[in-house]
Design an enzyme around this catalytic site. Structure first.
Site, PDB file in Angstrom:
ATOM      1  N   LYS A 136       4.621  -6.203 -14.713  1.00 65.37           N
ATOM      2  CA  LYS A 136       5.938  -5.627 -15.032  1.00 65.37           C
ATOM      3  C   LYS A 136       7.039  -6.305 -14.208  1.00 65.37           C
ATOM      4  O   LYS A 136       8.172  -6.447 -14.654  1.00 65.37           O
ATOM      5  CB  LYS A 136       5.905  -4.116 -14.752  1.00 65.37           C
ATOM      6  CG  LYS A 136       7.223  -3.381 -14.993  1.00 65.37           C
ATOM      7  CD  LYS A 136       7.160  -1.951 -14.519  1.00 65.37           C
ATOM      8  CE  LYS A 136       7.496  -1.929 -13.060  1.00 65.37           C
ATOM      9  NZ  LYS A 136       7.669  -0.679 -12.408  1.00 65.37           N
ATOM     10  N   TYR A 182       2.435  -5.527 -11.101  1.00 65.41           N
ATOM     11  CA  TYR A 182       2.848  -6.914 -10.854  1.00 65.41           C
ATOM     12  C   TYR A 182       3.277  -7.616 -12.132  1.00 65.41           C
ATOM     13  O   TYR A 182       4.250  -8.378 -12.126  1.00 65.41           O
ATOM     14  CB  TYR A 182       1.743  -7.686 -10.131  1.00 65.41           C
ATOM     15  CG  TYR A 182       1.551  -7.175  -8.717  1.00 65.41           C
ATOM     16  CD1 TYR A 182       2.606  -7.172  -7.810  1.00 65.41           C
ATOM     17  CD2 TYR A 182       0.329  -6.666  -8.295  1.00 65.41           C
ATOM     18  CE1 TYR A 182       2.455  -6.683  -6.524  1.00 65.41           C
ATOM     19  CE2 TYR A 182       0.167  -6.183  -7.001  1.00 65.41           C
ATOM     20  CZ  TYR A 182       1.230  -6.189  -6.129  1.00 65.41           C
ATOM     21  OH  TYR A 182       1.086  -5.707  -4.858  1.00 65.41           O
ATOM     22  N   ASN A 201      -8.205  -3.341 -10.399  1.00 67.31           N
ATOM     23  CA  ASN A 201      -7.115  -2.472  -9.962  1.00 67.31           C
ATOM     24  C   ASN A 201      -6.013  -2.528 -11.025  1.00 67.31           C
ATOM     25  O   ASN A 201      -4.990  -3.191 -10.868  1.00 67.31           O
ATOM     26  CB  ASN A 201      -6.604  -2.907  -8.586  1.00 67.31           C
ATOM     27  CG  ASN A 201      -5.615  -1.926  -7.991  1.00 67.31           C
ATOM     28  OD1 ASN A 201      -5.097  -1.042  -8.674  1.00 67.31           O
ATOM     29  ND2 ASN A 201      -5.338  -2.084  -6.711  1.00 67.31           N
ATOM     30  N   TYR A 230       0.852  -1.192   0.000  1.00 66.26           N
ATOM     31  CA  TYR A 230       0.000   0.000   0.000  1.00 66.26           C
ATOM     32  C   TYR A 230       0.887   1.241   0.000  1.00 66.26           C
ATOM     33  O   TYR A 230       1.801   1.352   0.821  1.00 66.26           O
ATOM     34  CB  TYR A 230      -0.887   0.034   1.242  1.00 66.26           C
ATOM     35  CG  TYR A 230      -2.052  -0.929   1.243  1.00 66.26           C
ATOM     36  CD1 TYR A 230      -2.324  -1.786   0.178  1.00 66.26           C
ATOM     37  CD2 TYR A 230      -2.900  -0.989   2.339  1.00 66.26           C
ATOM     38  CE1 TYR A 230      -3.403  -2.649   0.204  1.00 66.26           C
ATOM     39  CE2 TYR A 230      -3.984  -1.845   2.368  1.00 66.26           C
ATOM     40  CZ  TYR A 230      -4.235  -2.678   1.305  1.00 66.26           C
ATOM     41  OH  TYR A 230      -5.309  -3.526   1.341  1.00 66.26           O
TER      42      TYR A 230
END
Length: 173
Positions: free
Chosen positions: A145, A143, A136, A98
Site C-alpha cells: 500500500k 508495505y 506476514n 513493530y
C-alpha cells in the site's frame, strides 16, 4: 484514542526498546513458531548487550511511538554498514516497524513509516528497503500500500526453521 507522538530514541530508552520489541515480536510470531525458538530469539535479539550496541551505533536510528506515557510501537532504521544486507550507501533499511497488537489499525505503523520516509529523505537516500516474512500478510499489505515492490528473497532463521523473507524496496523521488 490519544494522539500518538513519535520521538527519536537513545540509550536512555534501552529497556523500553527491549520490552516493546519482545512483546510485539511475540504477539506477531509466537503462534507460528515453537516456544523454544521464540525464547532463544527474544533472548538473543533483545539482550541488553545487543540493544545497547544497536542504540549506540551511529548508523542505526530508533524511534518510539508513544500514546501519552505508554510506548505502543517502535521503528529501527539502518544505513551504511549497520544494514543487515545490501549495505548500499544510497539506501536506508527499515529493519523493524513493530506495533503492539492493541494498537493495530490505529495508524501507528503508518506514523512510524512516515518517520522512516522523512529520515531517508533527510539523509538523501535514493530508496528504502526491507525484508518481511512471506506469511506476514498484514505487513505485506501495508508495505505494498505504501509503494514497496518485491525484488528478491532471503532466509530468516528462527530456531531450526528457515523462513523466507520477501525483500522489498521503494524508490524515493
Amino acid at each position: 484514542m490519544s494522539s500518538i507522538i513519535i520521538n527519536k530514541a537513545g540509550i536512555r530508552d534501552l529497556e523500553t526498546i527491549q520490552n516493546i520489541g519482545r512483546q510485539t515480536f511475540s504477539e506477531t510470531f509466537a503462534e507460528s513458531n515453537s516456544e523454544e525458538a521464540m525464547k532463544t530469539y527474544l533472548e538473543e535479539s533483545f539482550s541488553t548487550e545487543k540493544v545497547n550496541s544497536e542504540l549506540t551505533n551511529p548508523n542505526s536510528h530508533f524511534f518510539i511511538a508513544w500514546e501519552e506515557d505508554i510506548p505502543v510501537g517502535y521503528l529501527k532504521l539502518n544505513s551504511g554498514e549497520a544494514q543487515t544486507e545490501l549495505k548500499d550507501e544510497t539506501s536506508l533499511e527499515i529493519e523493524r516497524i513493530y506495533v503492539k497488537k492493541s494498537h493495530h489499525g490505529q495508524k501507528v505503523g503508518q506514523l512510524l513509516y512516515d518517520q522512516a520516509l522523512e529520515t531517508a529523505r533527510s539523509l538523501n537516500k535514493s530508496y528504502l528497503w526491507l525484508g518481511v516474512w512471506e506469511e506476514n500478510l498484514r505487513a505485506l499489505q501495508f508495505y505494498r500500500k505504501n509503494g514497496f515492490e518485491e525484488f528478491g528473497t532471503h532466509t530468516f532463521r528462527l530456531g531450526n526453521d528457515d523462513q523466507t523473507d520477501l525483500m522489498m524496496k521503494k524508490m524515493l523521488d
